[in-house]
Write a protein that holds these residues in place. Structure first.
Motif, mmCIF file in Angstrom:
data_model
loop_
_atom_site.group_PDB
_atom_site.id
_atom_site.type_symbol
_atom_site.label_atom_id
_atom_site.label_comp_id
_atom_site.label_asym_id
_atom_site.label_seq_id
_atom_site.Cartn_x
_atom_site.Cartn_y
_atom_site.Cartn_z
ATOM 1 N N HIS A 97 18.196 -26.572 -57.555
ATOM 2 C CA HIS A 97 16.776 -26.366 -57.269
ATOM 3 C C HIS A 97 16.538 -25.186 -56.322
ATOM 4 O O HIS A 97 15.666 -24.341 -56.584
ATOM 5 N N LEU A 98 17.312 -25.105 -55.251
ATOM 6 C CA LEU A 98 17.076 -24.053 -54.259
ATOM 7 C C LEU A 98 17.302 -22.649 -54.825
ATOM 8 O O LEU A 98 16.441 -21.772 -54.644
ATOM 9 N N PRO A 99 18.417 -22.374 -55.510
ATOM 10 C CA PRO A 99 18.581 -21.034 -56.089
ATOM 11 C C PRO A 99 17.482 -20.700 -57.101
ATOM 12 O O PRO A 99 17.053 -19.545 -57.189
ATOM 13 N N ALA A 100 17.021 -21.711 -57.844
ATOM 14 C CA ALA A 100 15.966 -21.466 -58.832
ATOM 15 C C ALA A 100 14.666 -21.073 -58.145
ATOM 16 O O ALA A 100 13.951 -20.174 -58.614
ATOM 17 N N VAL A 101 14.344 -21.732 -57.034
ATOM 18 C CA VAL A 101 13.131 -21.401 -56.285
ATOM 19 C C VAL A 101 13.217 -19.995 -55.735
ATOM 20 O O VAL A 101 12.280 -19.188 -55.868
ATOM 21 N N VAL A 102 14.351 -19.666 -55.099
ATOM 22 C CA VAL A 102 14.522 -18.330 -54.526
ATOM 23 C C VAL A 102 14.426 -17.267 -55.608
ATOM 24 O O VAL A 102 13.755 -16.243 -55.449
ATOM 25 N N SER A 103 15.076 -17.511 -56.744
ATOM 26 C CA SER A 103 15.070 -16.544 -57.839
ATOM 27 C C SER A 103 13.663 -16.294 -58.365
ATOM 28 O O SER A 103 13.298 -15.149 -58.681
ATOM 29 N N SER A 104 12.840 -17.362 -58.425
ATOM 30 C CA SER A 104 11.488 -17.216 -58.965
ATOM 31 C C SER A 104 10.539 -16.524 -57.995
ATOM 32 O O SER A 104 9.525 -15.953 -58.416
ATOM 33 N N LEU A 105 10.847 -16.568 -56.691
ATOM 34 C CA LEU A 105 9.934 -16.019 -55.687
ATOM 35 C C LEU A 105 10.395 -14.697 -55.081
ATOM 36 O O LEU A 105 9.590 -13.934 -54.559
ATOM 37 N N LYS A 106 11.693 -14.444 -55.148
ATOM 38 C CA LYS A 106 12.234 -13.212 -54.573
ATOM 39 C C LYS A 106 11.629 -11.988 -55.275
ATOM 40 O O LYS A 106 11.453 -11.975 -56.487
ATOM 41 N N ASN A 107 11.316 -10.972 -54.498
ATOM 42 C CA ASN A 107 10.751 -9.733 -55.026
ATOM 43 C C ASN A 107 9.420 -9.944 -55.744
ATOM 44 O O ASN A 107 9.084 -9.235 -56.704
ATOM 45 N N SER A 108 8.679 -10.963 -55.302
ATOM 46 C CA SER A 108 7.338 -11.197 -55.843
ATOM 47 C C SER A 108 6.378 -11.359 -54.670
ATOM 48 O O SER A 108 6.794 -11.441 -53.511
ATOM 49 N N ASP A 109 5.102 -11.426 -54.979
ATOM 50 C CA ASP A 109 4.129 -11.644 -53.913
ATOM 51 C C ASP A 109 3.778 -13.123 -53.770
ATOM 52 O O ASP A 109 2.858 -13.484 -53.060
ATOM 53 N N LYS A 110 4.517 -13.986 -54.452
ATOM 54 C CA LYS A 110 4.264 -15.425 -54.407
ATOM 55 C C LYS A 110 5.174 -16.108 -53.384
ATOM 56 O O LYS A 110 6.275 -15.633 -53.092
ATOM 57 N N THR A 111 4.721 -17.229 -52.864
ATOM 58 C CA THR A 111 5.539 -18.037 -51.946
ATOM 59 C C THR A 111 5.695 -19.480 -52.447
ATOM 60 O O THR A 111 6.338 -20.280 -51.781
ATOM 61 N N GLN A 112 5.116 -19.789 -53.621
ATOM 62 C CA GLN A 112 5.188 -21.154 -54.145
ATOM 63 C C GLN A 112 5.714 -21.164 -55.572
ATOM 64 O O GLN A 112 5.373 -20.295 -56.378
ATOM 65 N N SER A 113 6.523 -22.192 -55.861
ATOM 66 C CA SER A 113 7.132 -22.325 -57.179
ATOM 67 C C SER A 113 6.247 -23.171 -58.099
ATOM 68 O O SER A 113 5.173 -23.628 -57.706
ATOM 69 N N GLU A 114 6.737 -23.406 -59.318
ATOM 70 C CA GLU A 114 6.047 -24.303 -60.243
ATOM 71 C C GLU A 114 6.083 -25.726 -59.696
ATOM 72 O O GLU A 114 7.063 -26.135 -59.070
ATOM 73 N N PRO A 115 5.026 -26.518 -59.927
ATOM 74 C CA PRO A 115 4.958 -27.856 -59.327
ATOM 75 C C PRO A 115 5.868 -28.878 -60.003
ATOM 76 O O PRO A 115 6.205 -28.761 -61.177
ATOM 77 N N VAL A 116 6.241 -29.864 -59.220
ATOM 78 C CA VAL A 116 6.891 -31.066 -59.723
ATOM 79 C C VAL A 116 5.832 -32.175 -59.690
ATOM 80 O O VAL A 116 5.204 -32.401 -58.658
ATOM 81 N N LYS A 117 5.625 -32.846 -60.813
ATOM 82 C CA LYS A 117 4.596 -33.883 -60.901
ATOM 83 C C LYS A 117 5.244 -35.268 -60.829
ATOM 84 O O LYS A 117 6.240 -35.528 -61.505
ATOM 85 N N MET A 118 4.652 -36.119 -60.021
ATOM 86 C CA MET A 118 5.219 -37.456 -59.794
ATOM 87 C C MET A 118 4.142 -38.529 -59.818
ATOM 88 O O MET A 118 3.004 -38.283 -59.431
ATOM 89 N N LYS A 119 4.534 -39.705 -60.273
ATOM 90 C CA LYS A 119 3.688 -40.895 -60.166
ATOM 91 C C LYS A 119 4.407 -41.882 -59.255
ATOM 92 O O LYS A 119 5.595 -42.157 -59.447
#
Length: 478
Positions: A154-176
């Motif tokens: 999870h952590l490498p995926a988050v860093v990869s999706s946000l690195k070198n972008s102007d975003k600070t948040q990843s795709e959401p995880v939905k829970m019940k």
């Protein structure tokens, strides 16, 4: 004659006040000596003999209540502890126990003349003591943690999706989520009303969205206003003889990971006149206090560093390396939690977070508390963390307990929890030790945090040992 009478009366009043102070000091002395039964009787006698205010009576009764809570926490005998330790040290003896006790690896107290160990003392030994940790690894072998299984991808995926972008948040995880509190039968007399506060997800958090209440076990309930730091759902029911009492709610929500590339961001000077800066760099009773120990520890850790990010990194690393995680005693029994961590050389998530917050604030870095639950698959639990404010960037999550991830995945992952937080969270609280809504009449079971819930009736608070909590999570498709 009149002046002599007034003088005599003043002497009487002063002597009475001194006598009361001596009695209160004597009560504290008995507590410090572990004479809990005597201290409780003395408290009752002191209340009966003195014309006290309602607040003074409330505080004294809570002091007595804390002694009961400590006795519940410290419930294990030497035989209990030895029975656990023997698996790893078959020849364990009293001398070994004494050594571990002296070095704070095995937590104990003498209560009413008997040595009692903290309920988690034996397992904690194998989390705190380096030799014991090695011995446990030799006997049990390496056991991969369920949460670590999630984070390693999870952590490498988050860093990869946000690195070198102007975003600070990843795709959401939905829970019940279904959360349930069950009061044991006959704890409260039949016909008495039981008041219950359950944890509820914050709806004003930037990382927590789409909160939808699905069901509640009673149609009459109240959700606390969003400006309350502890987010609660309140309901009340009448106790029935020989029947457990169930309080539950079900809801769904989305949670996002957040990560800031702080290593490549410039930290600008703080606006020290702002209300935010003044509030979140201030001391706060009774757990964020700039004691001499905090000042000495800060000097040792920080030195002459002035960059806010580098200061927080030094604090983060020092706590990570010197205060291992261990199961905690109840927070309501501790006067100053960071002091407890420093003295006992270990701490759980909330304890090390409060130490981090205190050290950050002492160094002029705004920091605050946040807590709720960790929601990782097969790793559900109560959890606390912090947030740090950087001028020009905003609030950044810091999970001191998850700490540095010493994996061969680069510094972005290594310091992920200094710069952000994963998506598997349920945020309930934005501060500690705040009021509940509606107001609670009796002292809370948890006076610092709010996660498991709170119960009370007209006869007093209903402590944790009288009820159970349970959480069930379903992970929904995005």
């Amino acid at each position: 004659m009149k002046s002599r009478f007034i003088f005599s009366f003043l002497l009487f009043v002063l002597s009475s006040i001194q006598a009361q102070n001596v009695t209160l000091k004597a009560i504290d002395a008995e507590i410090d000596a572990g004479n809990f039964s005597k201290a409780k009787k003395s408290i009752d006698l002191y209340i009966a003999q003195n014309n006290l205010s309602a607040k003074e009576v409330y505080d004294l009764n809570f002091k007595k209540d804390v002694l009961e809570r400590i006795s519940i926490d410290f419930s294990k005998s030497s035989d209990d502890v030895i029975g656990y330790i023997k698996k790893y040290y078959p020849n364990v003896n009293d001398k070994m126990l004494s050594t571990w006790e002296a070095e704070k690896s095995l937590e104990m107290k003498v209560i009413d003349g008997q040595k009692k160990y903290m309920s988690r003392a034996a397992p904690n030994l194998f989390r705190i003591n380096k030799d014991a940790i090695k011995r446990k690894l030799e006997i049990d072998g390496f056991q991969e943690d369920n949460v670590e299984k999630v984070l390693i991808t999870h952590l490498p995926a988050v860093v990869s999706s946000l690195k070198n972008s102007d975003k600070t948040q990843s795709e959401p995880v939905k829970m019940k989520v279904k959360y349930t509190v069950t009061l044991k039968p006959n704890v409260v007399p039949a016909g008495e009303m039981v008041r219950c506060w359950l944890p509820y997800p914050r709806e004003n958090s930037r990382r927590q969205k789409d909160v939808k209440l699905i069901s509640v076990s009673d149609i009459n309930f109240i959700i606390s206003p969003q400006d309350y730091a502890h987010r609660t759902l309140y309901m009340q029911k009448v106790a029935e003889k020989d029947k457990p009492m169930v309080f539950s709610l079900e809801f769904s929500y989305s949670s996002v990971a957040e990560w800031f590339d702080l290593a490549n961001r410039q930290i600008v000077p703080y606006n020290k006149s702002s209300e935010l800066y003044r509030e979140y760099t201030a001391e706060r009773s009774s757990h964020v206090i700039f004691t001499d120990n905090i000042k000495e520890l800060s000097k040792k850790i920080v030195g002459d560093e002035t960059n806010p990010y580098q200061i927080t990194k030094k604090i983060f690393n020092y706590i990570n390396d010197n205060y291992p995680w261990a199961g905690a005693r109840e927070y309501s029994t501790l006067e100053n939690i960071p002091q407890y961590v420093i003295e006992n050389k270990h701490g759980d998530c909330g304890q090390v977070s409060l130490l981090f917050i205190t050290l950050a604030r002492y160094n002029g870095i705004p920091a605050k508390w946040q807590s709720g639950f960790m929601m990782h698959p097969n790793g559900l639990n109560l959890h606390d963390w912090a947030e740090v404010y950087y001028e020009g960037i905003g609030w950044v999550p810091v999970d001191q307990s998850f700490g540095r991830r010493d994996l061969d995945l680069g510094d972005d992952v290594r310091y992920f929890f200094l710069n952000g937080i994963d998506a598997y969270r349920w945020i309930v609280n934005d501060e500690y030790s705040q009021l509940l809504f509606p107001a609670k009449v009796y002292p809370r079971s948890e006076t610092v945090d709010f996660q498991r819930g709170e119960l009370e009736w007209s006869g007093g608070n209903i402590y944790f040992n009288n009820w159970n909590w349970d959480i069930d999570v379903e992970y929904l498709d995005n």
